[in-house]
Design a protein around this motif. Structure first.
Motif: not given
Length: 139
Positions: A79-82
């Motif tokens: 999961a990557q933060t935008v």
């Protein structure tokens, strides 16, 4: 008696084997097949015999096995933060062009805009500026 019987049997088998070899072997051996040096799509001499084998062939059982079933590991999802949205640069107000030479132009405030390709120039901060007639607009 036994020796004469054995001698007779041995003489018959030798004559029979000699007759088999004489029937199989041609009167004159054929030359080994080679390609014609001028035309490599033809044989040099016809008819010809194949070259003798380099080593005696031996029988080997052919084993065709199945590949083991592989189970793919489940995919790992990171999961990557935008990153925060960046706003497009707001173009500045058009600046009147004071003078131009082969290297670029100077605006009304005296700031140098170095020439680029076509109507594009670069200001001192490295921003791209577009020259439209007597005005420069930097982005």
């Amino acid at each position: 008696m036994k020796s004469s019987l054995l001698l007779l049997l041995f003489a018959d088998s030798a004559a029979w084997a000699g007759g088999q070899q004489a029937a199989q072997a041609p009167a004159e051996p054929l030359p080994v097949c080679r390609l014609d040096p001028q035309d490599n799509t033809k044989l040099a001499v016809e008819p010809c015999a194949t070259a003798p084998p380099v080593a005696a062939r031996r029988a080997v059982p052919q084993v065709i096995g199945r590949m083991p079933a592989t189970r793919m590991p489940p995919p790992v999802i990171h999961a990557q933060t935008v990153p925060p949205a960046t706003h497009a640069p707001v173009p500045s107000m058009p600046l009147p062009v004071n003078s131009c030479d082969s290297g670029g132009c100077r605006d009304a405030s005296g700031m140098r805009h170095d020439g680029g390709v076509g109507n594009a120039t670069l200001d001192a901060n490295g921003r791209i500026c577009h020259r439209n007639g007597a005005f420069l607009q930097c982005f």
